[in-house]
Every structure is written in structure tokens, then in C-alpha cells.
Design a protein around this motif. Structure first.
Motif, PDB file in Angstrom:
ATOM      1  N   PRO A  72      11.147   5.968  16.208  1.00  0.00           N
ATOM      2  CA  PRO A  72       9.838   6.187  15.443  1.00  0.00           C
ATOM      3  C   PRO A  72       9.310   7.535  15.448  1.00  0.00           C
ATOM      4  CG  PRO A  72       9.587   4.928  17.520  1.00  0.00           C
ATOM      5  CD  PRO A  72      11.017   5.114  17.301  1.00  0.00           C
ATOM      6  N   VAL A  73       8.620   7.634  14.282  1.00  0.00           N
ATOM      7  CA  VAL A  73       7.822   8.940  14.016  1.00  0.00           C
ATOM      8  C   VAL A  73       6.437   8.521  14.003  1.00  0.00           C
ATOM      9  CG1 VAL A  73       7.318  10.851  12.550  1.00  0.00           C
ATOM     10  CG2 VAL A  73       9.652   9.949  12.652  1.00  0.00           C
ATOM     11  N   PRO A  74       5.725   8.505  14.960  1.00  0.00           N
ATOM     12  CA  PRO A  74       4.290   8.043  15.221  1.00  0.00           C
ATOM     13  C   PRO A  74       3.378   8.892  14.523  1.00  0.00           C
ATOM     14  CG  PRO A  74       5.245   8.744  17.653  1.00  0.00           C
ATOM     15  CD  PRO A  74       6.275   8.993  16.457  1.00  0.00           C
ATOM     16  N   GLY A  75       2.342   8.176  13.989  1.00  0.00           N
ATOM     17  CA  GLY A  75       1.574   8.910  13.285  1.00  0.00           C
ATOM     18  C   GLY A  75       1.780   9.526  11.931  1.00  0.00           C
ATOM     19  N   ALA A  76       3.046   8.985  11.164  1.00  0.00           N
ATOM     20  CA  ALA A  76       3.334   9.986  10.090  1.00  0.00           C
ATOM     21  C   ALA A  76       2.407   9.357   8.989  1.00  0.00           C
ATOM     22  CB  ALA A  76       4.664   9.172   9.708  1.00  0.00           C
ATOM     23  N   GLU A  77       2.123  10.321   8.133  1.00  0.00           N
ATOM     24  CA  GLU A  77       1.122   9.990   6.985  1.00  0.00           C
ATOM     25  C   GLU A  77       1.798   9.520   5.690  1.00  0.00           C
ATOM     26  OE1 GLU A  77      -1.314  13.010   5.351  1.00  0.00           O
ATOM     27  OE2 GLU A  77      -2.582  12.440   6.864  1.00  0.00           O
ATOM     28  N   LEU A  78       1.206   8.332   5.042  1.00  0.00           N
ATOM     29  CA  LEU A  78       1.930   7.875   3.849  1.00  0.00           C
ATOM     30  C   LEU A  78       0.822   7.946   2.847  1.00  0.00           C
ATOM     31  CD1 LEU A  78       3.008   5.684   6.513  1.00  0.00           C
ATOM     32  CD2 LEU A  78       4.674   5.494   4.902  1.00  0.00           C
ATOM     33  N   ASP A  79       1.234   8.632   1.713  1.00  0.00           N
ATOM     34  CA  ASP A  79       0.519   8.977   0.624  1.00  0.00           C
ATOM     35  C   ASP A  79       0.895   7.991  -0.475  1.00  0.00           C
ATOM     36  OD1 ASP A  79      -1.333   9.567  -1.460  1.00  0.00           O
ATOM     37  OD2 ASP A  79      -1.097  11.645  -1.225  1.00  0.00           O
ATOM     38  N   VAL A  80       0.250   6.831  -0.873  1.00  0.00           N
ATOM     39  CA  VAL A  80       0.904   5.808  -1.548  1.00  0.00           C
ATOM     40  C   VAL A  80      -0.013   5.874  -3.082  1.00  0.00           C
ATOM     41  CG1 VAL A  80       1.413   3.402  -1.955  1.00  0.00           C
ATOM     42  CG2 VAL A  80       1.144   4.513   0.240  1.00  0.00           C
ATOM     43  N   TRP A  81       0.667   5.500  -4.202  1.00  0.00           N
ATOM     44  CA  TRP A  81       0.098   5.509  -5.381  1.00  0.00           C
ATOM     45  C   TRP A  81       1.005   4.627  -6.393  1.00  0.00           C
ATOM     46  CZ3 TRP A  81       2.373   9.839  -4.376  1.00  0.00           C
ATOM     47  CH2 TRP A  81       2.809  10.711  -5.272  1.00  0.00           C
ATOM     48  N   GLN A  82       0.417   3.723  -7.241  1.00  0.00           N
ATOM     49  CA  GLN A  82       1.234   3.064  -8.074  1.00  0.00           C
ATOM     50  C   GLN A  82       0.332   2.664  -9.255  1.00  0.00           C
ATOM     51  OE1 GLN A  82       1.240  -0.878  -5.391  1.00  0.00           O
ATOM     52  NE2 GLN A  82       0.775  -1.775  -7.448  1.00  0.00           N
ATOM     53  N   ALA A  83       1.312   2.065 -10.150  1.00  0.00           N
ATOM     54  CA  ALA A  83       0.451   1.529 -11.385  1.00  0.00           C
ATOM     55  C   ALA A  83      -0.015   0.096 -11.229  1.00  0.00           C
ATOM     56  CB  ALA A  83       1.549   1.490 -12.617  1.00  0.00           C
ATOM     57  N   SER A  84      -1.053  -0.491 -12.114  1.00  0.00           N
ATOM     58  CA  SER A  84      -1.567  -1.751 -11.864  1.00  0.00           C
ATOM     59  C   SER A  84      -0.434  -2.811 -12.467  1.00  0.00           C
ATOM     60  CB  SER A  84      -2.882  -1.980 -12.684  1.00  0.00           C
ATOM     61  OG  SER A  84      -2.633  -1.797 -13.978  1.00  0.00           O
ATOM     62  N   ASP A  85      -0.591  -4.076 -12.224  1.00  0.00           N
ATOM     63  CA  ASP A  85       0.100  -5.056 -12.632  1.00  0.00           C
ATOM     64  C   ASP A  85       0.246  -4.964 -14.169  1.00  0.00           C
ATOM     65  OD1 ASP A  85      -2.519  -6.012 -12.621  1.00  0.00           O
ATOM     66  OD2 ASP A  85      -1.832  -7.979 -13.370  1.00  0.00           O
ATOM     67  N   GLN A  86      -0.818  -4.325 -14.840  1.00  0.00           N
ATOM     68  CA  GLN A  86      -0.750  -4.063 -16.452  1.00  0.00           C
ATOM     69  C   GLN A  86       0.030  -2.931 -16.827  1.00  0.00           C
ATOM     70  OE1 GLN A  86      -2.116  -6.587 -18.477  1.00  0.00           O
ATOM     71  NE2 GLN A  86      -2.431  -7.557 -16.348  1.00  0.00           N
ATOM     72  N   GLY A  87       0.418  -2.106 -15.615  1.00  0.00           N
ATOM     73  CA  GLY A  87       1.208  -1.072 -16.083  1.00  0.00           C
ATOM     74  C   GLY A  87       0.759   0.417 -16.338  1.00  0.00           C
ATOM     75  N   PHE A  88      -0.541   0.238 -15.686  1.00  0.00           N
ATOM     76  CA  PHE A  88      -1.457   1.716 -16.119  1.00  0.00           C
ATOM     77  C   PHE A  88      -1.853   2.139 -14.877  1.00  0.00           C
ATOM     78  CE2 PHE A  88      -2.081  -0.590 -20.032  1.00  0.00           C
ATOM     79  CZ  PHE A  88      -1.715   0.378 -20.878  1.00  0.00           C
ATOM     80  N   TYR A  89      -1.905   3.386 -14.746  1.00  0.00           N
ATOM     81  CA  TYR A  89      -2.530   4.301 -13.386  1.00  0.00           C
ATOM     82  C   TYR A  89      -4.142   4.069 -13.728  1.00  0.00           C
ATOM     83  CZ  TYR A  89       1.963   5.482 -11.474  1.00  0.00           C
ATOM     84  OH  TYR A  89       3.182   5.457 -10.801  1.00  0.00           O
ATOM     85  N   ASP A  90      -4.810   4.249 -12.740  1.00  0.00           N
ATOM     86  CA  ASP A  90      -6.116   4.229 -12.795  1.00  0.00           C
ATOM     87  C   ASP A  90      -6.790   5.329 -13.427  1.00  0.00           C
ATOM     88  OD1 ASP A  90      -5.423   6.460 -10.818  1.00  0.00           O
ATOM     89  OD2 ASP A  90      -6.912   6.120  -9.332  1.00  0.00           O
ATOM     90  N   VAL A  91      -6.143   6.820 -13.489  1.00  0.00           N
ATOM     91  CA  VAL A  91      -6.569   7.812 -14.299  1.00  0.00           C
ATOM     92  C   VAL A  91      -6.258   7.637 -15.740  1.00  0.00           C
ATOM     93  CG1 VAL A  91      -6.287   9.773 -12.455  1.00  0.00           C
ATOM     94  CG2 VAL A  91      -4.457   9.132 -13.894  1.00  0.00           C
ATOM     95  N   GLN A  92      -5.620   6.613 -16.092  1.00  0.00           N
ATOM     96  CA  GLN A  92      -5.255   6.270 -17.387  1.00  0.00           C
ATOM     97  C   GLN A  92      -6.240   5.218 -17.946  1.00  0.00           C
ATOM     98  OE1 GLN A  92      -0.969   5.020 -16.832  1.00  0.00           O
ATOM     99  NE2 GLN A  92      -0.608   6.263 -18.454  1.00  0.00           N
ATOM    100  N   GLN A  93      -7.125   4.528 -17.299  1.00  0.00           N
ATOM    101  CA  GLN A  93      -7.861   3.738 -17.671  1.00  0.00           C
ATOM    102  C   GLN A  93      -9.117   4.022 -16.933  1.00  0.00           C
ATOM    103  OE1 GLN A  93      -5.753   0.021 -16.700  1.00  0.00           O
ATOM    104  NE2 GLN A  93      -5.930  -0.280 -18.976  1.00  0.00           N
TER     105      GLN A  93
END
Ligand code: BEZ
Ligand code: FE
Length: 592
Positions: free
Chosen positions: A446-467
Motif C-alpha cells: 500500500p501507498v499510505p496517504g496517496a492523494e487522489l484528485d477526482v473529477w467527472q461529468a454528471s449523469d447528464q454528461g456535463f462538467y460543472d464548468v460547462q453548466q
């Protein structure tokens, strides 16, 4: 009766230094003699024929230069003077005083001066005339001559005056060793004889193959020269050491004994500072029959070009050669390869003028579509598969490490820090889901304390910055820290497939090629930990539409992940959910 011939060397000295041309200087001297004869014939009293001849020579040279300068501006490639080869042992007196001012370097330096400046500068600095004499010769006032000289000196000093070895014997020895090293292919020996900032200049005048631009630096110059000489030796050419314009050098003869080139060296501090080769046949004609050796395409020497000889076959080499002096070797490599492949593309596809104009307009519109929030060039690189290629080349994995994929254009806002188990979805309309997994190293630890930056589109297929008005800020984003076991888990909604932006030139391209703009459903990750390589990747939702035909070619099989429908009440309770959900499990393996 005066022997006027005794003034010929002085007159030639002036005319040659003014014009840089042996034949033009001879014509000028002849014309000056004619004018003297005519003046005497008309009964003009000439007290000092020497002053008369120097005056006429200088003025004719100024007139000549004024028109020659126009021609020189349209000269193809670097201009060098017509070489003056010493046929006999030079007069030591003439040598000591005048040889430096006869050198190629000095004459090239004079090129920065206007004709009248050049005359005043030469008369004063080289021939030692007084200001009153210079005033008479040039027909200008003494004060004006002083001003002109001051200006000329300033200009010359700004460029730096050429330096030469004080000893003729030393120069000759360095030249001998130089030609022996190039002919013997002795690269190390040659490098030792070249100044670090040595420069090679060629004058082909658009008629013979020569360096299109000066070539700088020991390595490059040495490589070019050994290549050149190798070619010459194949043709049974030979060199003969001679003094050229008061400096050591050589004449190269072809197998038939015809003159192929004159090579002049500047030597100072015991090394060669510059190499000037004249291959323009017009400038060699006064030395005898000229060779066609330098007129033939040197296919094996891409650094040589003939700027005027544009052909479909040689164009790429000519452009690549123009980068020869680029100091940064990586830049030279990138530009060279770019030109090679672009030219090959054009030769293969033979675009019409209209097609090429369309291509330029397409790229113009691509640039115009870019702003703070939109990067149409990246999108173009994405749909052409270039982004993925660059990404993959730069992140070759080993030992089972997780593969990377494109960053994409929507990682533009910082993700908010969240606790493990939090939801990144703030809308709640999509199918709930839990994403969980571990971050491990290549040994499965295991790599303890690893950082995970996550981003995704909504269920409608748009990113927050697009709407902006529709989705809350940072919806679909989160920054998580894995626990001591390298484990992470968070809640979200199952993302949807979505189209990349198509309201710009990239949309036009997709349309014209009947390609769809969709990306399969995915969640973006940047996983990082001290001591490991940062991993930019996605997990793709198995079975998502378009998984086989991602518009940006970013799918890698190893990144496709099952999102399994789960209605087990115990698991629902474990993640704080009160309804069935989809569960995804993924192990990220980082490499060092
Ligand atoms: C994305 O996944 O966000 C993306 C990647 C390439 C082009 C457009 C979008
Ligand atoms: Fe995306």
C-alpha cells in the motif's frame, strides 16, 4: 618620363579592398590609367600622378560600389570577396603592413560601411593618408572626412575587429594540421584545431552548393567539413596549401585539375576561428578553369544547400540545413523532423492552392476559438490521437503499473478537499455509486496517504464548468487522501458518456469525417504520492456506449472497470446509502 606602372599595386590595393573583386579592381585600375593618359593628352598639368591615380581609382570604386551594393543585397547566401591568391612568396613588407586589411574577415567587415565611409576608412586606416589628402581624393571637406571616419570606426568597433595570429609560421602550421586532419578524417585532431565558437561560411552565390547560412560551433563545423572532404576525396579532389588574402588556406582542385573551391582560414590563438569557402564559379574564374564539383547536388550532405535551386526533392533538405546553426540541439532535431515529415506529407498529397488555403484558415479558426475556458488546439490534438500518443510515450509503464490516459480540458478548477466516504455529487439525480479501491506500489504494497484528485461529468454528461448556473461549483470533483492502507472510497453518481465540444473547427472536422463526438463514461483521476510518478488517468465504465470508439482514443483496456449493481442492505448501510447502488473497485499501481 614617369613610370606610371609603379603605381599599379597601390591602385589595385585600393580598388580591391573597396570592391572585394579582383576583376572589378583590375577594370577600375585600367580605367584610371586611361583617364590619366587622356588628361595628359589634353594638356592637363598633373603635378603628382600618384595622387591623381589614387583619386580616380577611389572615386571609380565608390561609384562602382554604389551600384554593386544594389546587386549585393540580392546576392544569394553569404557574400565573400573574390579570393586573392598569392602566387609567389609575398613581399614581407607588404605583408606585415597590409595583410590583415586584405583578409576576408576585414573585407567582410567593410561591407557594413557605405561606399564613402569605406573609402575614407581605408585611406586613413590602411593607407595612412592625411585628412587633407583624403579630402582631396574623395572631394569632401576635411571636417566631413573626420566625421565620416568617426562614424565608420564606431560601426566597425561595434562589430569587433578581426584578430589574427601574429606569426605567419604559426598560422601556416595550424592550417597544415587542419587540412591534414580533415583529409585524414581525424575528428579528435580536428576538434582540437577549432576554436569553440568557430564559424564556417560558404559562398556559392546561388550557383554552387554551399552553406545557406553560417554554421557555428566546433562539433557541427567539424562534422560538416569531414563530410565535405570525404565527398571530395571520393571524387579524387586534392587541396593545395596557399596564402589567400594574406591568410593561410587552400585551393581545392578536382581530378582534372580544375579549381573547385578556395578555402581561407582565420587563425588566432593557435586555432582556426573561421573557415570561409568560396565555391561560386564566378569568383574562381580568375584562378583558372573551374570545376563542376560544387555544382552537383551533394545528396549525402544535407547541410549544404543552394538557396536558388528549389526543387521538390531538395526543398526539405534546404530548410533543414537552414536550422544548422540552431544552438539548442533538441530544437534543431524537432524542427528538422517537423519539416521532414511536413514536406513528405505535402509531396505525398500534393494539395491544391485552395486546399492549402483552407488548411491555413482551419488553423486560424482553431486559434480564434481559444480563450481562457476553451482550448481548441488541445481538442484538435485529442481527436487526432496526438494527445494520447504524447501521453503514452511519456508514461510508458513497467511492472504492471496503472496505464495513463489524457488529462482532458476540464481539470481547470481546483478540486475541494473531501473526507473518505464523502459524496462528490451535489445534485443527486443520477444512479448512486461508490468508487473504492487502493493505491499500491509495484510490489503490491500500500501507498499510505496517496492523494487522489477526482473529477467527472454528471449523469447528464456535463462538467460543472460547462453548466455554471445549473450545477453547483465543484460538483463532481473531490480531493481525497488514501488511508494508512492506501485505501480510498467515495460516493458519486455513475457518470454518463458525453460529447466533446463541437461548436468549433474540431466539430467541423468530426462532421466532415462522419465521426461522432462522444467519449465513453469515465471518471478522471490524478493519483500522486511522494517518491512516485504522478499518474493521470481515467477509469472507464464497462459497457458504456462508445467504449469501442472514444472520440479522443483514450481508452485502454486495463482501465475499463465494472460498475456492479449492488442491493445488499449490509453494503448499503456500510456506505450510508438507503437504496441500491453501483459499486466500482479499482487498484491504482504507482511506479517510481
Ligand atoms: C475529457 O475527458 O474531459 C476530455 C478529454 C479530451 C477531450 C475532451 C474532453
Ligand atoms: Fe472527461
Amino acid at each position: 618620363m614617369t613610370d606610371y606602372e609603379q603605381f599599379r599595386p597601390l591602385m589595385f590595393s585600393i580598388a580591391y579592398r573597396m570592391t572585394g573583386s579582383v576583376s572589378d579592381a583590375e577594370d577600375i585600375v585600367q580605367e584610371a590609367f586611361l583617364r590619366l593618359t587622356r588628361a595628359l593628352h589634353e594638356g592637363t598639368v598633373i603635378d603628382t600622378p600618384k595622387a591623381f591615380l589614387a583619386t580616380v581609382t577611389t572615386r571609380l570604386a565608390i561609384t562602382h560600389l554604389t551600384s554593386a551594393r544594389v546587386r549585393r543585397e540580392s546576392y544569394v547566401g553569404p557574400w565573400l570577396p573574390e579570393p586573392l591568391v598569392e602566387s609567389t612568396e609575398p613581399d614581407p613588407a607588404e605583408h606585415a603592413e597590409l595583410s590583415d586589411s586584405l583578409s576576408m574577415a576585414f573585407l567582410v567587415m567593410l561591407e557594413s560601411l557605405a561606399p564613402a565611409e569605406r573609402a575614407v576608412f581605408l585611406l586613413r586606416e590602411v593607407f595612412g593618408y592625411d585628412y587633407d589628402e583624403i579630402a582631396q581624393i574623395t572631394g569632401k571637406s576635411e571636417a566631413n572626412c573626420r566625421q565620416i571616419l568617426a562614424r565608420a570606426r564606431r560601426r566597425i568597433d561595434e562589430r569587433g575587429r578581426p584578430r589574427f595570429s601574429a606569426s605567419r609560421a604559426e598560422s601556416e602550421e595550424v592550417a597544415r594540421r587542419f587540412f591534414a586532419a580533415v583529409e585524414g578524417g581525424d575528428m579528435d585532431g580536428l576538434l582540437q584545431l577549432l576554436a569553440p565558437d568557430v564559424v564556417a561560411v560558404g559562398d556559392g552565390g546561388g550557383k554552387a552548393w554551399a552553406l545557406a547560412r553560417p554554421l557555428h560551433g566546433q562539433e557541427r563545423v567539424a562534422r560538416m567539413w569531414t563530410g565535405l572532404v570525404r565527398r571530395g576525396l571520393k571524387e579524387h579532389a586534392r587541396t593545395e596549401l596557399v596564402w589567400i588574402n594574406g591568410q593561410p588556406g587552400a585551393i581545392a582542385y578536382d581530378a582534372a585539375g580544375r579549381v573547385a573551391a578556395v578555402i581561407a582560414l582565420d587563425i588566432a590563438d593557435g586555432v582556426v576561428q573561421s573557415i570561409r569557402s568560396i565555391v561560386n564559379p564566378d569568383k574562381l574564374a580568375h584562378l583558372g578553369p573551374t570545376s563542376d564539383l560544387a555544382l552537383r547536388s551533394p545528396k549525402d550532405l544535407a547541410c549544404l544547400t543552394m538557396a536558388t535551386d528549389f526543387s521538390e526533392e531538395s526543398a526539405a533538405d534546404a530548410v533543414i540545413a537552414s536550422f544548422a546553426s540552431t544552438a539548442d540541439p533538441r530544437l534543431r532535431e524537432l524542427l528538422g523532423a517537423l519539416v521532414k515529415h511536413l514536406h513528405a506529407f505535402v509531396r505525398e498529397t500534393e494539395p491544391t492552392i485552395a486546399e492549402w488555403e483552407y488548411a491555413i484558415d482551419f488553423l486560424t479558426r482553431t486559434g480564434q476559438k481559444c480563450d481562457e475556458e476553451r482550448q481548441e488546439f488541445i481538442l484538435l490534438s485529442d481527436v487526432l490521437g496526438i494527445s494520447m500518443l504524447v501521453e503514452t510515450i511519456n508514461n510508458r509503464t513497467s511492472g504492471g503499473a496503472t496505464e495513463s490516459t489524457v488529462l482532458g480540458p476540464f481539470h481547470m478548477v481546483a478540486s475541494p478537499c473531501r473526507e473518505l466516504g464523502d459524496s462528490i455529487d451535489q445534485v443527486g439525480t443520477g444512479p448512486p455509486c461508490v468508487v473504492r479501491g487502493r493505491v499500491l506500489n509495484a510490489d503490491g504494497m500500500p501507498v499510505p496517504g496517496a492523494e487522489l484528485d477526482v473529477w467527472q461529468a454528471s449523469d447528464q454528461g456535463f462538467y460543472d464548468v460547462q453548466q455554471p448556473g445549473v450545477q453547483p461549483r465543484a460538483n463532481g470533483r473531490g480531493l481525497f487522501t488514501a488511508d494508512a492502507d492506501g485505501a480510498f472510497w467515495f460516493r458519486t453518481v455513475v457518470p454518463s458518456h458525453y460529447p466533446i465540444p463541437v461548436d468549433g473547427p474540431v466539430g467541423t472536422l468530426l462532421n466532415a469525417t462522419e465521426r461522432h463526438p462522444y467519449r465513453p463514461a469515465h471518471i478522471h483521476f490524478i493519483v500522486s504520492a511522494p517518491g512516485y510518478r504522478k499518474l493521470t488517468t481515467h477509469i472507464f465504465v464497462a459497457g458504456s456506449q462508445y467504449i469501442e470508439s472514444d472520440a479522443v482514443f483514450a481508452v485502454k483496456k486495463s482501465l475499463i472497470t465494472e460498475f456492479t449493481a449492488t442491493d445488499d442492505p449490509e453494503q448499503m448501510a456500510q456506505y450510508g446509502l438507503d437504496q441500491p447502488f453501483f459499486l466500482s473497485d479499482f487498484e491504482f499501481i504507482l511506479q517510481v
